[in-house]
Design an enzyme around this catalytic site. Sequence first.
Site, PDB file in Angstrom:
ATOM      1  CB  CYS A  79      -0.884  -0.035   1.297  1.00  0.00           C
ATOM      2  SG  CYS A  79      -2.512   1.092   0.842  1.00  0.00           S
ATOM      3  CB  ILE A 133      -7.007   0.508   4.289  1.00  0.00           C
ATOM      4  CG1 ILE A 133      -7.531  -0.763   4.853  1.00  0.00           C
ATOM      5  CG2 ILE A 133      -7.560   1.749   4.987  1.00  0.00           C
ATOM      6  CD1 ILE A 133      -6.891  -1.330   5.990  1.00  0.00           C
ATOM      7  CG  HIS A 169      -3.192  -3.039   4.074  1.00  0.00           C
ATOM      8  ND1 HIS A 169      -2.381  -2.402   4.714  1.00  0.00           N
ATOM      9  CD2 HIS A 169      -3.792  -2.159   3.518  1.00  0.00           C
ATOM     10  CE1 HIS A 169      -2.193  -1.195   4.498  1.00  0.00           C
ATOM     11  NE2 HIS A 169      -3.184  -0.910   3.575  1.00  0.00           N
ATOM     12  CD  GLU A 171      -0.372  -5.217   6.214  1.00  0.00           C
ATOM     13  OE1 GLU A 171      -0.278  -5.753   5.022  1.00  0.00           O
ATOM     14  OE2 GLU A 171      -0.557  -4.235   6.425  1.00  0.00           O
TER      15      GLU A 171
HETATM   16  N1  GLN Z   1      -3.496   6.428   0.954  1.00  0.00           N
HETATM   17  C1  GLN Z   1      -2.287   6.112   1.527  1.00  0.00           C
HETATM   18  C2  GLN Z   1      -1.115   6.728   1.135  1.00  0.00           C
HETATM   19  O1  GLN Z   1      -1.152   7.735   0.209  1.00  0.00           O
HETATM   20  C3  GLN Z   1      -2.173   4.698   1.481  1.00  0.00           C
HETATM   21  C4  GLN Z   1      -2.988   3.951   2.382  1.00  0.00           C
HETATM   22  C5  GLN Z   1      -2.494   2.518   3.034  1.00  0.00           C
HETATM   23  O2  GLN Z   1      -1.220   2.326   3.052  1.00  0.00           O
HETATM   24  N2  GLN Z   1      -3.430   1.782   3.418  1.00  0.00           N
HETATM   25  O3  GLN Z   1      -0.069   6.706   1.519  1.00  0.00           O
END
Ligand code: GLN
Length: 187
Positions: A79, A133, A169, A171
């Site tokens: 992410c 997320i 994710h 994890e």
């Molecule tokens: N939106 C976050 C970012 O720009 C990433 C979100 C996440 O790691 N769950 O870094």
Amino acid sequence: MQIGVLALQGAFIEHEQMLSALGADSFEIRQLADLARPMDGLIIPGGESTVQGKLLHDLGLFEPLQKMLQAGLPVFGTCAGLLLLAKHIANDERRHLATLDVTAVRNAYGRQLGSFHTVSPFADRGEIPMTFIRAPYIASVGANVEVLATVDGHIVAAREGKQLVTAFHPELTGDLTVHQYFLDMLK
Ligand code: GLN
């Protein structure tokens, strides 16, 4: 196997738990001295890429870490970790470690509908649960990048050499498939 987990911000403890469930040792990277420890691979967790990017600079970790990645240190970014590794971010001025030849889109699913859960195939390992997320996705990849998973036509996992990234994710689920895949990469 000894894995360094970048522990500046975000979901790093969950990665350590996954590694320990797979019998791999890990240690937290919080300051420059931690980079001197022997490391078979590195995990960059999810969280906020802008915050992690700033902390990397503030703590003097950015350049040494970038050099280690350029020299071939295997890495798994989830992410925000994907955003830190991407060479290009389509909708953000910032560039970070920029070692992975992909163009990522930040907060690609929008703010309201940005979090969801699905089940989809990953590499040659069958279907796995995927938790997103405020996730990015990968809009395009360079010639040496292998696409490992797509969801709704968007790339959500990819690999270039010994760099692995997921927009989701692993994890945060109980499923160890992606972490096992990363450990297999290091053999
Ligand atoms: N939106 C976050 C970012 O720009 C990433 C979100 C996440 O790691 N769950 O870094």
